[in-house]
Write a protein that holds these residues in place. Sequence first.
Motif, PDB file in Angstrom:
ATOM      1  N   LYS A   1      39.598  41.874  39.196  1.00 17.63           N
ATOM      2  CA  LYS A   1      38.345  42.160  38.505  1.00 17.63           C
ATOM      3  C   LYS A   1      37.520  43.101  39.375  1.00 17.63           C
ATOM      4  N   PRO A   2      36.785  44.021  38.758  1.00 19.64           N
ATOM      5  CA  PRO A   2      35.966  44.930  39.572  1.00 19.64           C
ATOM      6  C   PRO A   2      34.938  44.158  40.377  1.00 19.64           C
ATOM      7  N   GLN A   3      34.715  44.590  41.583  1.00 22.29           N
ATOM      8  CA  GLN A   3      33.696  43.985  42.437  1.00 22.29           C
ATOM      9  C   GLN A   3      32.700  45.071  42.784  1.00 22.29           C
ATOM     10  N   ASN A   4      31.466  44.726  42.752  1.00 19.57           N
ATOM     11  CA  ASN A   4      30.430  45.697  43.045  1.00 19.57           C
ATOM     12  C   ASN A   4      29.601  45.207  44.221  1.00 19.57           C
ATOM     13  N   ILE A   5      29.251  46.127  45.066  1.00 21.41           N
ATOM     14  CA  ILE A   5      28.398  45.800  46.206  1.00 21.41           C
ATOM     15  C   ILE A   5      27.109  46.603  46.028  1.00 21.41           C
ATOM     16  N   PHE A   6      26.012  45.906  45.923  1.00 19.99           N
ATOM     17  CA  PHE A   6      24.722  46.559  45.741  1.00 19.99           C
ATOM     18  C   PHE A   6      23.876  46.288  46.972  1.00 19.99           C
ATOM     19  N   LEU A   7      23.274  47.321  47.455  1.00 20.06           N
ATOM     20  CA  LEU A   7      22.323  47.163  48.540  1.00 20.06           C
ATOM     21  C   LEU A   7      20.942  47.346  47.940  1.00 20.06           C
ATOM     22  N   MET A   8      20.285  46.228  47.687  1.00 19.65           N
ATOM     23  CA  MET A   8      18.954  46.320  47.115  1.00 19.65           C
ATOM     24  C   MET A   8      18.129  45.108  47.551  1.00 19.65           C
ATOM     25  N   VAL A   9      16.864  45.313  47.573  1.00 19.14           N
ATOM     26  CA  VAL A   9      15.948  44.240  47.914  1.00 19.14           C
ATOM     27  C   VAL A   9      15.262  43.827  46.620  1.00 19.14           C
ATOM     28  N   VAL A  10      15.417  42.577  46.269  1.00 20.82           N
ATOM     29  CA  VAL A  10      14.815  42.066  45.041  1.00 20.82           C
ATOM     30  C   VAL A  10      13.857  40.947  45.411  1.00 20.82           C
ATOM     31  N   LEU A  11      12.643  41.066  44.934  1.00 21.22           N
ATOM     32  CA  LEU A  11      11.666  40.010  45.152  1.00 21.22           C
ATOM     33  C   LEU A  11      11.752  39.091  43.949  1.00 21.22           C
ATOM     34  N   CYS A  12      12.182  37.892  44.196  1.00 21.75           N
ATOM     35  CA  CYS A  12      12.402  36.914  43.140  1.00 21.75           C
ATOM     36  C   CYS A  12      11.120  36.095  42.987  1.00 21.75           C
ATOM     37  N   VAL A  13      10.528  36.132  41.807  1.00 20.61           N
ATOM     38  CA  VAL A  13       9.241  35.475  41.609  1.00 20.61           C
ATOM     39  C   VAL A  13       9.349  34.279  40.676  1.00 20.61           C
ATOM     40  N   GLN A  14       9.846  34.486  39.466  1.00 19.39           N
ATOM     41  CA  GLN A  14       9.861  33.431  38.440  1.00 19.39           C
ATOM     42  C   GLN A  14      11.155  32.623  38.537  1.00 19.39           C
ATOM     43  N   HIS A  15      11.052  31.348  38.852  1.00 20.14           N
ATOM     44  CA  HIS A  15      12.214  30.468  38.959  1.00 20.14           C
ATOM     45  C   HIS A  15      12.974  30.442  37.630  1.00 20.14           C
ATOM     46  N   GLY A  16      14.314  30.691  37.697  1.00 26.00           N
ATOM     47  CA  GLY A  16      15.152  30.630  36.501  1.00 26.00           C
ATOM     48  C   GLY A  16      15.388  31.975  35.840  1.00 26.00           C
ATOM     49  N   ASP A  17      14.631  33.018  36.221  1.00 20.56           N
ATOM     50  CA  ASP A  17      14.887  34.346  35.639  1.00 20.56           C
ATOM     51  C   ASP A  17      16.332  34.750  35.934  1.00 20.56           C
ATOM     52  N   MET A  18      16.989  35.384  34.943  1.00 19.40           N
ATOM     53  CA  MET A  18      18.382  35.817  35.110  1.00 19.40           C
ATOM     54  C   MET A  18      18.510  37.276  34.716  1.00 19.40           C
ATOM     55  N   TRP A  19      19.394  37.988  35.373  1.00 17.66           N
ATOM     56  CA  TRP A  19      19.702  39.370  35.040  1.00 17.66           C
ATOM     57  C   TRP A  19      21.127  39.645  35.510  1.00 17.66           C
ATOM     58  N   SER A  20      21.687  40.729  35.016  1.00 14.66           N
ATOM     59  CA  SER A  20      23.044  41.072  35.463  1.00 14.66           C
ATOM     60  C   SER A  20      23.004  42.399  36.208  1.00 14.66           C
ATOM     61  N   ILE A  21      23.824  42.470  37.238  1.00 14.43           N
ATOM     62  CA  ILE A  21      23.991  43.682  38.025  1.00 14.43           C
ATOM     63  C   ILE A  21      25.499  43.930  38.077  1.00 14.43           C
ATOM     64  N   GLY A  22      25.940  44.961  37.372  1.00 13.96           N
ATOM     65  CA  GLY A  22      27.377  45.239  37.336  1.00 13.96           C
ATOM     66  C   GLY A  22      28.128  44.071  36.740  1.00 13.96           C
ATOM     67  N   CYS A  23      29.061  43.498  37.477  1.00 12.71           N
ATOM     68  CA  CYS A  23      29.851  42.358  36.994  1.00 12.71           C
ATOM     69  C   CYS A  23      29.389  41.043  37.620  1.00 12.71           C
ATOM     70  N   GLU A  24      28.111  40.981  37.978  1.00  8.43           N
ATOM     71  CA  GLU A  24      27.549  39.752  38.508  1.00  8.43           C
ATOM     72  C   GLU A  24      26.313  39.366  37.710  1.00  8.43           C
ATOM     73  N   VAL A  25      26.102  38.075  37.596  1.00 13.49           N
ATOM     74  CA  VAL A  25      24.901  37.549  36.968  1.00 13.49           C
ATOM     75  C   VAL A  25      24.058  36.955  38.104  1.00 13.49           C
ATOM     76  N   CYS A  26      22.793  37.320  38.127  1.00 19.83           N
ATOM     77  CA  CYS A  26      21.921  36.839  39.200  1.00 19.83           C
ATOM     78  C   CYS A  26      20.822  35.963  38.606  1.00 19.83           C
ATOM     79  N   LYS A  27      20.422  34.973  39.401  1.00 15.37           N
ATOM     80  CA  LYS A  27      19.411  34.003  38.969  1.00 15.37           C
ATOM     81  C   LYS A  27      18.385  33.869  40.085  1.00 15.37           C
TER      82      LYS A  27
END
Length: 185
Positions: free
Chosen positions: A10-36
């Motif tokens: 499966k494709p793997q993606n490496i992202f170099l980014m700084v994300v400030l996580c504020v709202q507990h439970g927010d979800m988004w996808s980056i490439g082939c990953e889902v982030c929470k």
Amino acid sequence: MEHHEGANDKPQNIFLMVVLCVQHGDMWSIGCEVCKCNGKTGQMECFPYPCEQDIACNENERIVFDKPSLNSGKSCCGHCVPVTCRFNHTEYEVGATFRDPAYPCVSYSCELSGLSVTVNTCPNQLTCSEDRRSYDENGCCYTCDTKCKPSPSLIKIQHDLQEHKNCSGMISITKCSGDCQATEV
């Protein structure tokens, strides 16, 4: 962004980014990953895109992973495409047979293992002039038309007489060619 892909990985993606996580439970996808978002720690937790099931392709198919897109489910989990053979910028399905008009004695077959090449041989190929050849439907092998046919011919006649040295001339006659019997005209 870097994209790594193996033959059936499966494709793997490496992202170099700084994300400030504020709202507990927010979800988004980056490439082939889902982030929470973990609001308690302020960190994001990422995991591979959840695929419904492993992809199992038929014998005449192969699995491919496309670059992640808006339709990341299909590209991240992979999908099956038919195995094909490519020849002269044309795709052929497994089982297809074809010829290249430039080489009428060669035929090709698309198989699971790849392109198979067969060279036709012409048994008892006689030598005859082009106008006496009858080719098969592929334009590979030919037979010679050996029927007796008249054809014009120039013959040089030379006659040496005492009074006319080196007397010669050209005459036109009809000559028979092919399998001619003595009685045929």
